[in-house]
Design an enzyme around this catalytic site. Structure first.
Site, PDB file in Angstrom:
ATOM      1  CG  HIS A  13    -103.894  23.369 -20.038  1.00  0.00           C
ATOM      2  ND1 HIS A  13    -104.245  22.345 -20.953  1.00  0.00           N
ATOM      3  CD2 HIS A  13    -104.170  23.076 -18.951  1.00  0.00           C
ATOM      4  CE1 HIS A  13    -104.629  21.418 -20.419  1.00  0.00           C
ATOM      5  NE2 HIS A  13    -104.838  21.954 -19.137  1.00  0.00           N
ATOM      6  CG  HIS A  68    -108.901  22.642 -15.724  1.00  0.00           C
ATOM      7  ND1 HIS A  68    -108.699  23.387 -16.882  1.00  0.00           N
ATOM      8  CD2 HIS A  68    -107.936  21.471 -15.822  1.00  0.00           C
ATOM      9  CE1 HIS A  68    -107.612  22.822 -17.510  1.00  0.00           C
ATOM     10  NE2 HIS A  68    -106.907  21.970 -16.841  1.00  0.00           N
ATOM     11  CG  ASP A  69    -104.734  22.565 -14.457  1.00  0.00           C
ATOM     12  OD1 ASP A  69    -105.139  21.353 -13.947  1.00  0.00           O
ATOM     13  OD2 ASP A  69    -104.426  22.620 -15.748  1.00  0.00           O
ATOM     14  CD  GLU A  85    -103.245  19.184  -9.140  1.00  0.00           C
ATOM     15  OE1 GLU A  85    -103.898  19.172 -10.377  1.00  0.00           O
ATOM     16  OE2 GLU A  85    -102.644  18.240  -8.949  1.00  0.00           O
ATOM     17  CG  ASP A  86    -101.286  23.113 -10.906  1.00  0.00           C
ATOM     18  OD1 ASP A  86    -100.974  22.072 -10.392  1.00  0.00           O
ATOM     19  OD2 ASP A  86    -101.497  22.783 -11.984  1.00  0.00           O
ATOM     20  CG  ASP A 101    -107.150  18.772 -18.078  1.00  0.00           C
ATOM     21  OD1 ASP A 101    -106.443  19.553 -18.647  1.00  0.00           O
ATOM     22  OD2 ASP A 101    -106.941  18.228 -17.091  1.00  0.00           O
TER      23      ASP A 101
HETATM   24 MN    MN Z   1    -105.248  20.696 -17.132  1.00  0.00          MN
END
Ligand code: MN
Length: 735
Positions: A65, A90-91, A94-95, A159
């Site tokens: 992704h 980008h993720d 957050e994750d 995204d």
């Molecule tokens: Mn994403």
């Protein structure tokens, strides 16, 4: 939808990641320095490690992704290395365990800030159960990042695009929510930023999930007519190619088809079938012109094209002399082609084409060429920033205002001095006055449009010249709020109203004091609190205002205290404990009879329709079709109040629905229809309504059916009748 079973082959996945990484390095067709390549590699390594335990719903490694988002960022939006790095990361914050500090120390402040922006946007999604409107808030945040670094939004769009492309394995309710949100917010945003290709794809994908059947019909129709269309476009283009070559133009010519989304819109708006959407043919002529010849060349080509084919005079669009606010430049005309078909012809240069397809990014590339355009965008962004700053309105109202002001098509009007002003479509003379200056707006008494006197609420048209008439004695009036559409005018009027109210409220306060003395009530904060609550006003100031303007009178206050006194005498019965609807995972319609639900009258679902439940504050749970006209609003703004719902299969209840016909009247048509219905076993007619005028008939039948299959088979039988042209299900059966 069941999740796919995937046999995991780690070695193969490693190879695949490597392949995608190489593709990424080539993305955007840019030559990258070794230093840049090293940074991309580093970001990839960090991302691979951070996401290593994670998989997507499809079963694929999660890292696919971010790599793909990075590739879209470079290839389809045209951004550079910094954005690729940010997209890869980008993720992560957050994750995963990665923190912003980590990003800062590894990649520097610029990357950290962009990743921070991206994290802020997505952390709003799917949080907070009772959040009034998460999406609206989220949207505000997205816009706030605009003024920080526009790359945040561009990467967010990449995204979203990748998520939309890979939504197949998501649960249905999530697909719907994401798709509606995309249609509501992201596609218009892409449009406004000038990213036409991405906007079109987001819309098509949005339609594919919100109205799968309609999407499929159009897709199949397009592919079955593909050859025919190509042949026609070739025949149409050939004379143009000949003459342009003859005249020595360096050009490219492309046939293009309208997007599925726009065809669907036409079908719905004009209520026609696929074959009747007339302007699906279009060609684009792209010229390779010297910068100084661009405009002249485009008009020369226009002239040659219209020598060959007759243009429709009302369809000439000149976005070269006045580009759209998002920088779009092009010359559009619609001409009559062979066999009497309308064909849209777009004429533009290579530079214009690149700006049209890639928007902003291309804009920067050509920055040196057209400073005015850069200005357009800057003005747009600074207007948004101002609107966000003045935002005392609630989030939903904000979205409406925003869409009206920034997504709506624009008109171009002139001041008496000949200066051009951009306003949203629907803007009035009063909007124009406020656009000039807030004082001009406040004192506006009327306007002259093209030298003719018009009222304040006159709706402006592109090209008009407006002179505002003012008077020092004029003050803004409450009803002016109905006359304006721009955010600037609205906030100025509201501001002025507040000032005015304050002045008037002073009188109200005096009056109030006298009354309370008469009633022998001592005024304290508690008393004021009770009264504001009773009269439903937000503040004491508003209460005074209502008193000053006689909306609240002495006997209203007297009544309130009398009532209060009576109630104290009576023993107050305990208020019934409010029943709280428990959490409902899946509402099974027809079984869960203890749960109070209603079929919503706006779309009248029947068994077989895809549906969802909506927890409405006052009327309990309402069931809507997923393609109900209100679904977009409900699902994208109040996602937390929606409930999954499905029909119970063993349904024996009949549901009210309606069928509408159009046709050419012929003897006994009504008779044939009623005969068919009477032969059906499980159908009860509620009402029939027919009109026939000069051989053309229209009919509506309201009837009870058990499910969609049942309804469809009946409609199919009606379609067989000679003379019947169109049979449709009615959405609204109340009429
Ligand atoms: Mn994403």
């Amino acid at each position: 939808m069941t999740e796919p079973t995937v046999v995991i082959d780690l070695e193969k996945e490693k190879q695949e990641i490597l392949k995608r990484y190489r593709g990424l390095l080539r993305a955007g067709k840019k030559v990258r320095t070794d230093q840049e390549k090293k940074l991309i590699r580093k970001a990839l390594t960090v991302a691979i490690d951070a996401h290593k335990e994670m998989r997507r719903k499809s079963g694929e490694p999660y890292i696919y992704h971010p790599i793909e988002v990075a590739r879209i960022t470079a290839d389809e939006i045209g951004l550079g290395t910094t954005s690729i790095i940010c997209a890869l990361l980008h993720d992560t914050v957050e994750d995963t365990h990665i923190t912003l500090d980590d990003v800062n120390s590894m990649f520097g402040e610029k990357v950290m800030k962009i990743v921070d922006g991206l994290t802020k946007i997505s952390s709003m999604v799917d949080t907070g159960e009772n959040q009034f409107s998460i999406q609206a808030e989220n949207f505000k945040r997205i816009l706030l990042t605009l003024s920080d670094d526009i790359r945040v939004i561009l990467i967010k769009l990449a995204d979203r695009l990748h998520n939309m492309r890979t939504m197949e394995f998501m649960p249905r309710h999530k697909q719907l929510k994401i798709a509606y949100e995309t249609l509501n917010i992201y596609a218009p945003l892409a449009h406004r930023l000038g990213l036409y290709a991405i906007k079109t794809e987001l819309e098509d994908l949005g339609l594919r999930y919100t109205e799968p059947e309609l999407y499929k019909t159009i897709e199949e129709n397009l592919s079955s007519t593909q050859k025919k269309r190509t042949r026609y476009i070739n025949k149409f283009s050939l004379p143009i190619i000949n003459i342009l070559t003859d005249k020595g133009f360096d050009f490219d010519i492309k046939g293009r088809t309208k997007s599925i989304f726009s065809i669907a819109n036409k079908m719905k708006k004009k209520d026609v079938e696929f074959d009747e959407v007339y302007d699906i043919f279009a060609i684009r002529i792209i010229l390779n012109s010297k910068p100084e010849d661009e405009k002249t060349d485009c008009w020369k080509v226009y002239s040659h094209v219209t020598d060959l084919y007759t243009p429709r005079p009302d369809r000439l669009r000149d976005w070269i002399s006045t580009p759209k606010g998002n920088g779009y430049e092009s010359l559009h005309t619609t001409v009559m082609g062979q066999d009497g078909r309308w064909v849209e012809v777009q004429i533009r240069t290579k530079r214009m084409d690149e700006i049209a397809e890639k928007g902003l990014a291309a804009h920067w590339k050509y920055k040196s060429l057209s400073p005015e355009q850069e200005n357009h965008l800057d003005t747009w962004i600074s207007k948004i920033t101002k609107m966000l700053e003045s935002g005392d309105n609630n989030a939903l109202e904000f979205i409406d205002d925003f869409k009206m002001n920034f997504f709506a098509d624009e008109i171009y009007v002139f001041t008496p001095a000949g200066d051009i002003k951009n306003l949203p479509t629907g803007a009035t003379a009063l909007d124009f006055a406020y656009e000039i200056h807030s004082r001009v707006g406040d004192q506006c008494i009327g306007a002259k449009v093209n030298h003719k006197l018009v009222p304040l609420n006159y709706e402006l048209q592109s090209g008009e010249q407006i002179e505002i008439l003012t008077s020092k004695k004029q003050t803004p009036k409450e009803e002016w709020l109905q006359y304006v559409v721009t955010a600037k005018a609205k906030s100025c009027i509201k501001e002025a109203m507040k000032e005015e109210q304050k002045k008037i409220a002073v009188d109200g306060k005096e009056k109030f004091k006298v009354w309370m003395d008469q009633l022998a009530i001592i005024v304290n904060p508690n008393v004021l609190g009770q009264l504001t609550q009773h009269f439903g006003v937000p503040s004491v100031g508003d209460l005074y205002y209502k008193i000053a303007t006689d909306v609240v009178q002495l006997n209203d206050i007297e009544k309130f205290y009398k009532q209060k006194f009576e109630n104290k005498k009576k023993k107050v019965p305990k208020e019934k404990e409010k029943t709280k609807a428990g959490k409902i995972g899946m509402l099974t319609l027809g079984i869960d009879e203890h749960i109070n639900y209603k079929l919503s009258p706006c779309c009248n679902p029947i068994p077989g329709d895809e549906v969802f439940g909506f927890n409405s504050a006052d009327e309990g749970i309402k069931i809507h079709k997923t393609n109900c006209p209100n679904a977009m609003h409900l699902l994208s703004n109040f996602a937390s109040r929606t409930i999954k719902a499905q029909w119970n299969n063993n349904q024996n209840v009949a549901f009210l629905t309606g069928i509408q016909f159009i046709g050419i009247d012929d003897f006994g048509l009504l008779n044939k229809i009623t005969t068919i219905i009477s032969m059906e076993e499980h159908i009860n007619i509620k009402s029939i309504f027919f009109t026939s005028e000069e051989g053309f008939f229209e009919g509506k039948i309201m009837l009870y059916v058990t499910n969609t299959e049942h309804l469809q088979s009946l409609m199919d039988k009606f379609k067989q009748i000679n003379g019947v042209h169109k049979v449709d299900r009615l959405m609204d059966v109340t009429g």
